[in-house]
Write a protein that holds these residues in place. Sequence first.
Motif, short mmCIF file in Angstrom:
data_model
loop_
_atom_site.label_atom_id
_atom_site.label_comp_id
_atom_site.label_asym_id
_atom_site.label_seq_id
_atom_site.Cartn_x
_atom_site.Cartn_y
_atom_site.Cartn_z
N LYS A 91 40.66 64.86 79.91
CA LYS A 91 40.20 66.05 79.18
C LYS A 91 40.65 67.24 80.01
N ASP A 122 51.82 64.23 74.41
CA ASP A 122 50.86 63.15 74.65
C ASP A 122 50.50 62.96 76.11
N ASN A 124 44.83 60.09 80.01
CA ASN A 124 43.43 59.97 79.58
C ASN A 124 42.55 61.05 80.21
N THR A 130 46.94 62.50 76.85
CA THR A 130 46.47 61.21 76.34
C THR A 130 46.90 60.09 77.27
N TYR A 131 48.18 60.12 77.68
CA TYR A 131 48.70 59.09 78.57
C TYR A 131 47.93 59.09 79.89
N MET A 164 45.88 53.83 76.43
CA MET A 164 44.53 54.23 76.01
C MET A 164 43.60 54.42 77.22
#
Length: 255
Positions: free
Chosen positions: A57, A49, A55, A52-53, A219
């Motif tokens: 790409k 993750d 954020n 994701t953490y 998020m």
Amino acid sequence: MKNKNGVSMCLFSTKGGVGKTINTMNLAGICEHLDKSVLVIDFDLYTGDIATYANKKFKKDLYDLALDLDHHKYNGIINYVTKVDEYIDILPAPIDPRYSSKINHNYINKVIKDAKEEYDVVLCDTNHALNEISLSVLDSVDRCILVTTNDPLDIKSLSTIISIFKDNEYKNYKILLNNSRDPFKDYFTLFDIKKIIKHNIDYTLSNELYIKDIENYIMDGLIITLQTKFPTLYMKDYRVYLTMITDMLEGDKNE
Ligand SMILES: Nc1ncnc2c1ncn2[C@@H]1O[C@H](COP(=O)(O)OP(=O)(O)O)[C@@H](O)[C@H]1O
Ligand SMILES: [Mg+2]
């Protein structure tokens, strides 16, 4: 190559959900405060993750790197990282978990070694499975932080992994008790835990660090320790994080 001669550390536990990933990112933020460049490598290959953490790409991940190593096209770790900010880069787990099993665990030592030449600090996130990938990470890093919460099942699993480490004479580890995940669960005192695990607790994150809306930070890719008010609002835990990093940077030389 910058030949930084950096240090490497992984956060590990044989239980999921204890705070490995969040604290890996929080420690990356502390490295930034200390003016240290840091690469976060996501060795949680199937459920990683880190991107994701952060954020972020990304264009390249650990699978691209492994594939290039397979085909003798690898030309330095720097070609596979994604920038988060001036200090922090990440090397994500495969975007498609079907590729994860194709990553040869024998590459892990090289990846970490190369990363240490480019960065002051290399932080490795892991999965909770004690598989060949995790074992290779444990063997390759300078220091492992075993993470537990005050949950009886987490402590039981910590106790087991400590026994395994003892059996294998693996000594490069410290223990982090993370009281921030479940602020209202304090089944055991520090004394009880030490008795159960037959080991010292090296670092404790307090229940004051419980952040109700932590998902919003995740998020938005916000690293908690980099928020302006963090050092004053969470002074005690900020100091714990600082100690974890400075111990790693300086302590090992004296051990
Ligand atoms: N300081 C905290 N405050 C509130 N919740 C937390 C905190 N630290 C961890 N958590 C919760 O625990 C969950 C698991 O954390 P994570 O770092 O993903 O664990 P692991 O990587 O060990 O599986 C997070 O998604 C969050 O819900
Ligand atoms: Mg995780």
